[in-house]
Design an enzyme around this catalytic site. Structure first.
Site, PDB file in Angstrom:
ATOM      1  N   HIS A  62       0.813  -1.215   0.000  1.00 16.32           N
ATOM      2  CA  HIS A  62       0.000   0.000   0.000  1.00 16.32           C
ATOM      3  C   HIS A  62       0.848   1.268   0.000  1.00 16.32           C
ATOM      4  O   HIS A  62       0.319   2.373  -0.097  1.00 16.32           O
ATOM      5  CB  HIS A  62      -1.013  -0.006   1.164  1.00 16.32           C
ATOM      6  CG  HIS A  62      -0.450   0.301   2.509  1.00 16.32           C
ATOM      7  ND1 HIS A  62      -0.237  -0.672   3.466  1.00 16.32           N
ATOM      8  CD2 HIS A  62      -0.078   1.470   3.078  1.00 16.32           C
ATOM      9  CE1 HIS A  62       0.242  -0.109   4.573  1.00 16.32           C
ATOM     10  NE2 HIS A  62       0.341   1.188   4.356  1.00 16.32           N
ATOM     11  N   ASP A 105      -0.029  -7.669   1.724  1.00 12.84           N
ATOM     12  CA  ASP A 105       0.450  -6.279   1.740  1.00 12.84           C
ATOM     13  C   ASP A 105       1.975  -6.266   1.822  1.00 12.84           C
ATOM     14  O   ASP A 105       2.561  -5.966   2.865  1.00 12.84           O
ATOM     15  CB  ASP A 105      -0.179  -5.538   2.921  1.00 12.84           C
ATOM     16  CG  ASP A 105       0.062  -4.037   2.872  1.00 12.84           C
ATOM     17  OD1 ASP A 105       0.546  -3.546   1.835  1.00 12.84           O
ATOM     18  OD2 ASP A 105      -0.233  -3.361   3.879  1.00 12.84           O
ATOM     19  N   SER A 198       4.168   3.024   7.764  1.00 14.51           N
ATOM     20  CA  SER A 198       3.825   1.843   6.978  1.00 14.51           C
ATOM     21  C   SER A 198       5.034   1.316   6.213  1.00 14.51           C
ATOM     22  O   SER A 198       5.875   2.080   5.748  1.00 14.51           O
ATOM     23  CB  SER A 198       2.731   2.181   5.962  1.00 14.51           C
ATOM     24  OG  SER A 198       1.500   2.352   6.589  1.00 14.51           O
TER      25      SER A 198
END
Length: 245
Positions: A62, A105, A198
């Protein structure tokens, strides 16, 4: 149009729509995490990552950006031009082909050169086995340190305790927590990750065991434990990409 695209990306990631940052952590000792990578757009940190080979950085799918970005290695203080830094362009982004919102992910970034290994820039090994419940790990990153868009300048780290899958699934309720994910919580409430961090690594016994993926509405809330991509579930895919790219 390019300026508008840059602003959209910055607002999207810094606003917490898909990213993560560390809250309730501490300053990492300078350059004690030499595998850390900062993904940046025009000098602005967007996501974290880890150097897993001299020419590859591992991060979250992402974090795939629709505009050109750079990868900075060897950083500690983001707002200073440290002599230890090495900056690369991304030759190729390789998200997992089955990435879909929360699942799979994981992404590899092929750099446009090979990192020069120094005391401040090192490769981290990948965890081959799973990490069990109650294991003690560490997550590191440069994101918001107060869940209020207070961006860290110095690298932060936080202690993480691994949760049993069953416990994590019960707390998340309707969100499907897969076997290819691993959950962790801080020692106290509101201690963990959230937007801006992230793609950064969860380190267990000196190896990369997880990738920061998603958390709940509030950073570090133990009722919605932090969720990482489990690296051991994708080890063969990673090695295949090394060999084919």
């Amino acid at each position: 149009m390019e300026t508008m695209a840059v602003m959209f990306v910055l607002l999207f990631f810094m606003g917490g729509a898909a990213g993560s940052h560390i809250v309730g952590g501490r300053d990492a000792a300078p350059h004690s995490r030499p595998y850390m990578a900062s993904l940046q757009v025009r000098g602005q940190h967007i996501c974290g990552g880890a150097l897993v080979r001299e020419d590859f950085v591992l991060t979250a799918a992402h974090c795939d950006l629709p505009i050109p970005f750079t990868v900075v290695l060897g950083a500690d203080l983001l707002q200073e031009n440290e002599p230890s830094r090495q900056t690369f362009r991304v030759l190729r982004s390789i998200p997992h082909p089955n990435y879909n919102e929360l699942s799979n992910d994981i992404m590899l970034l092929k750099l446009d050169g090979r990192a020069r290994l120094t005391p401040e820039v090192q490769v981290i090994p990948l965890k081959s086995g799973t990490v069990g419940p109650a294991s003690q790990c560490i997550t590191a990153g440069w994101g918001d340190i107060g869940d209020n868009r207070t961006i860290a300048n110095r690298l932060q780290e936080v202690d993480v305790t691994i949760l049993a899958q069953r416990t994590c699934r019960q707390r998340w309720g309707n969100v499907r927590v897969l076997r290819s994910m691993v959950c962790g919580v801080g020692a106290r409430s509101f201690q963990g990750f959230c937007s801006g961090d992230s793609g950064g690594p969860m380190i267990c016994d000196g190896e990369a065991a997880g990738i920061v993926s998603f958390s709940g509405r509030r950073c570090g809330d133990p009722s919605t434990p932090d969720v990482y991509t489990r690296i051991s579930s994708f080890r063969s895919w990673i090695i295949t990409q090394f060999n084919n790219n």
